[in-house]
Each structure stands twice: as structure tokens, then as C-alpha cells.
Write a protein that holds these residues in place. Structure first.
Motif, PDB file in Angstrom:
ATOM      1  N   ASP A   1       0.839  -1.194   0.000  1.00 59.91           N
ATOM      2  CA  ASP A   1       0.000   0.000   0.000  1.00 59.91           C
ATOM      3  C   ASP A   1       0.873   1.243   0.000  1.00 59.91           C
ATOM      4  O   ASP A   1       2.009   1.209   0.475  1.00 59.91           O
ATOM      5  CB  ASP A   1      -0.903   0.025   1.241  1.00 59.91           C
TER       6      ASP A   1
ATOM      7  N   ASP B   1       0.323   3.965   1.650  1.00 60.82           N
ATOM      8  CA  ASP B   1       0.033   4.869   2.776  1.00 60.82           C
ATOM      9  C   ASP B   1       0.968   4.658   3.968  1.00 60.82           C
ATOM     10  O   ASP B   1       0.710   5.138   5.062  1.00 60.82           O
ATOM     11  CB  ASP B   1      -1.428   4.703   3.217  1.00 60.82           C
TER      12      ASP B   1
ATOM     13  N   GLN C   1       1.442   2.173   5.794  1.00 61.67           N
ATOM     14  CA  GLN C   1       0.977   1.303   6.875  1.00 61.67           C
ATOM     15  C   GLN C   1       1.800   0.023   6.898  1.00 61.67           C
ATOM     16  O   GLN C   1       1.911  -0.642   7.918  1.00 61.67           O
ATOM     17  CB  GLN C   1      -0.496   0.956   6.689  1.00 61.67           C
TER      18      GLN C   1
ATOM     19  N   ARG D   1      -1.977   5.106   9.445  1.00 64.59           N
ATOM     20  CA  ARG D   1      -1.850   5.719   8.139  1.00 64.59           C
ATOM     21  C   ARG D   1      -0.995   6.975   8.225  1.00 64.59           C
ATOM     22  O   ARG D   1      -1.127   7.750   9.179  1.00 64.59           O
ATOM     23  CB  ARG D   1      -3.252   6.127   7.683  1.00 64.59           C
TER      24      ARG D   1
HETATM   25 MG    MG Z   1      -4.146   1.645   4.420  1.00 69.30          MG
END
Ligand code: MG
Ligand code: UDP
Length: 315
Positions: A93, A95, A97, A200
């Protein structure tokens, strides 16, 4: 190219630069060539502009795909995989994370274990409400019961795969893409390692409870026809129950002269049967709708722009 890092991005303008820097830091001195594949899934917040600037200034090969609209993460994953050139591909991802350092660990694991084809990360502990955790658990149990494929609790899309597995996934051209199911359906040997998702970096998650529910439902319809069978069972069950009830009524009337209260019985029966009928029709409709969409053979995604890595163009 040894490794491609594929990142679906939807409104991640605040994150892509940080993500790039985090990858750079994590892979510093790794000693092999790797590329970044960003898929801009129809963002409306200037993500693509940021990505273009990143591609210009970065020393890393960066491939950019821009969708014509938001097609969803599953489509972005497919597009990213089909444009990745690496012998290994990591899905991660955008973001922050999921720690990029773990991707390197996954790759090293695959290099050490030639008999395995994929390393996937699963979340040990989740920062989620009790209700959602319970529903997710119930979903995994249901899926494992109803389908032939194995779903691992808490497993995410965050994984590194060998080229052979990537090609297998790409060969599944279905429109309704339930990645968790596809990863499991193609087989191959997957090793699971735990990780704990960070908060996030910026922005908010694109998942609402309703979207999660819909996703779970789509997953079931995509990977098992068991609900259709359940509808048949419900029909058979209702028929059997009505025969039993009919016998009860006849015996009561003939041998005990008990008058059966007609109105209440009828109302209950009509509602019950109507409910089962609508339920079964609904299930049938779901499968029909999926078949309809698949039969149109529409593309899984459409790109507005594809930008190859700068370095490749220069050559
Ligand atoms: Mg995420
Ligand atoms: N994403 C995407 N298209 C969408 C929704 C999400 O490409 O329609 C991307 C998003 O940019 C992120 C990843 O998929 O990189 C995971 O999304 P999100 O963080 O919202 O999900 P969560 O981490 O909460 O499961």
C-alpha cells in the motif's frame, strides 16, 4: 530487474513522496536493481502530479499508470502486476501502513527458499473495533467452510511473489476480482510472516463498514456457489416442514376435532414462503448479475497515461 514494487494509489498525494523515501531508506545498499510501479487509481487530489514530479527527480526507475477513473484497488493491483517487469513483485500500500523494510525481508526469504513462491504478511494484532474483528473472523470461518480455498486470518495483500505466481494471477482475467481469493486459488506455496500495521501516514482509509460488507459478499459469490445450494436446501426444508404441518393439521381435525385457526396459520405460512422465495431469488440474481457483467468482457481497467521509467527512455 530483480524486484518491482507495485503500489495502488487512490488520493495519496500526501503519502507518495514519503513512501518513495521510505523505500529508498529501506533498500539502501541492497545491491540489486528494483523499480517502483505506481498505479494512480483515478485520484482527485493531485496524486498524479506528485508522482510525475517524483519520477523526474528520483534516481529510481519509476513506472506510472494513470487510470481514466477510479476502478478500485483490485483493478489497480491487476494493472500494476501486468506492468511490473521484476522477477519478483511486491504488492504494498502507498500509505506507509506496511513497512517497506519487510518487503526486502520477504525477498530474501524467497531467495533462501526456492521451494516457496510467495511471502505474505498477516496482521497479528489489529487496531480495530470488537464488532469489526468479530465480523471478519466470522467471514474467514465461513469462507474456509464454503470454498475449496484456504483463507488465512488477517492476511493482507502485502506480499512478495515470484514471477510464475504473478503470471498465474494475470492469467485470471475475471472482472470481479477478489484478490484474497485469487491469491489463494492459484495455489503456489505461500509463507506467512506477521507484521503490525502502522497508522496511516496521511489521509483516511477508503473502507467503510458497508464497503467491507459488500466486499465480503462479493468474495463469497466469486468463489463459491454454495449460496445457490443453500437456497435449494431452504426450498426442500420448507417443503418438508409443510408436509409435516399438513399431517399435523389433518390428524388434529380427523381424530381430535380441533379447529385449526386459519388466518394466523395462513399469514405465517405466506410470509415464511414469501421470504424463502425472495431470498432464493436474490441469491440467484446475484450470480446472474455477476455472469452478466463477466459476459460483457469489459476491460478490468483503462489507462489515461502510462509513463515508462525515465532511465529506460534515455537508453
Ligand atoms: Mg491503508
Ligand atoms: N486504493 C486504491 N483504490 C481504491 C481504494 C484504495 O488504489 O479505490 C489503495 C490506497 O491508495 C492504498 C491501498 O489501496 O494504497 C489500501 O487502501 P486503504 O489504505 O484505504 O485501505 P486499508 O489500509 O484501510 O485497508
Amino acid at each position: 530487474m530483480l524486484l518491482s514494487l507495485v503500489m495502488p494509489c487512490f488520493n495519496e498525494a500526501e503519502n507518495v513522496d514519503a513512501m518513495h523515501d521510505a523505500i529508498l531508506a529501506a533498500f539502501e545498499g541492497c545491491g540489486f536493481a528494483y523499480e517502483l510501479v505506481f498505479v494512480d487509481d483515478g485520484s482527485r487530489d493531485g496524486t498524479f502530479g506528485r508522482l510525475c514530479a517524483l519520477r523526474e527527480r528520483s534516481a529510481l526507475p519509476i513506472r506510472l499508470l494513470r487510470f481514466s477513473r477510479n476502478f478500485g484497488k483490485e483493478s489497480a493491483i491487476y494493472a500494476g502486476l501486468s506492468h511490473a517487469k521484476g522477477a519478483y513483485v511486491t504488492l504494498i500500500d502507498a500509505d506507509l501502513q506496511q513497512p517497506p523494510a519487510l518487503a526486502l525481508e520477504m525477498l530474501r526469504h524467497l531467495e533462501r527458499h526456492p521451494e516457496e513462491d510467495c511471502v505474505a504478511a498477516f496482521q497479528e494484532r489489529r487496531h480495530e473495533g470488537k464488532g469489526i474483528v468479530f465480523l471478519k473472523k466470522a467471514f474467514y470461518r465461513l469462507m474456509n467452510r464454503m470454498t475449496e480455498i484456504e483463507f488465512v486470518q488477517g492476511a493482507s495483500d502485502f506480499r512478495t511473489m515470484r514471477r510464475s505466481m504473478v503470471d498465474a494471477i494475470l492469467s485470471m482475467g475475471e472482472h470481479n476480482r477478489f484478490s484474497k481469493g485469487i491469491f489463494s486459488w492459484v495455489g503456489f506455496r505461500t509463507h506467512y510472516i506477521p507484521y503490525s500495521a502502522r497508522e496511516r501516514n496521511a489521509g483516511s482509509t477508503k473502507w467503510s463498514t458497508w464497503k467491507l460488507f459488500k466486499y465480503a459478499f462479493d468474495g463469497i459469490v466469486s468463489f463459491t456457489t454454495m449460496p445457490l445450494r443453500l437456497a435449494s436446501f431452504a426450498g426442500v426444508g420448507a417443503s418438508l416442514a409443510s408436509i409435516v404441518y399438513m399431517l399435523v393439521v389433518v390428524i388434529q381435525k380427523l381424530f381430535f376435532q380441533i379447529d385449526v385457526p386459519g388466518y394466523a396459520t395462513l399469514a405465517v405460512l405466506i410470509l415464511l414462503l414469501g421470504g424463502i422465495e425472495l431470498f432464493s431469488l436474490g441469491i440467484l440474481g446475484e450470480y446472474l448479475a455477476k455472469t452478466y457483467v463477466e459476459s460483457k468482457r469489459r476491460p478490468i481497467y483503462l489507462t489515461r497515461e502510462v509513463l515508462e521509467p525515465k532511465q529506460e527512455k534515455a537508453q
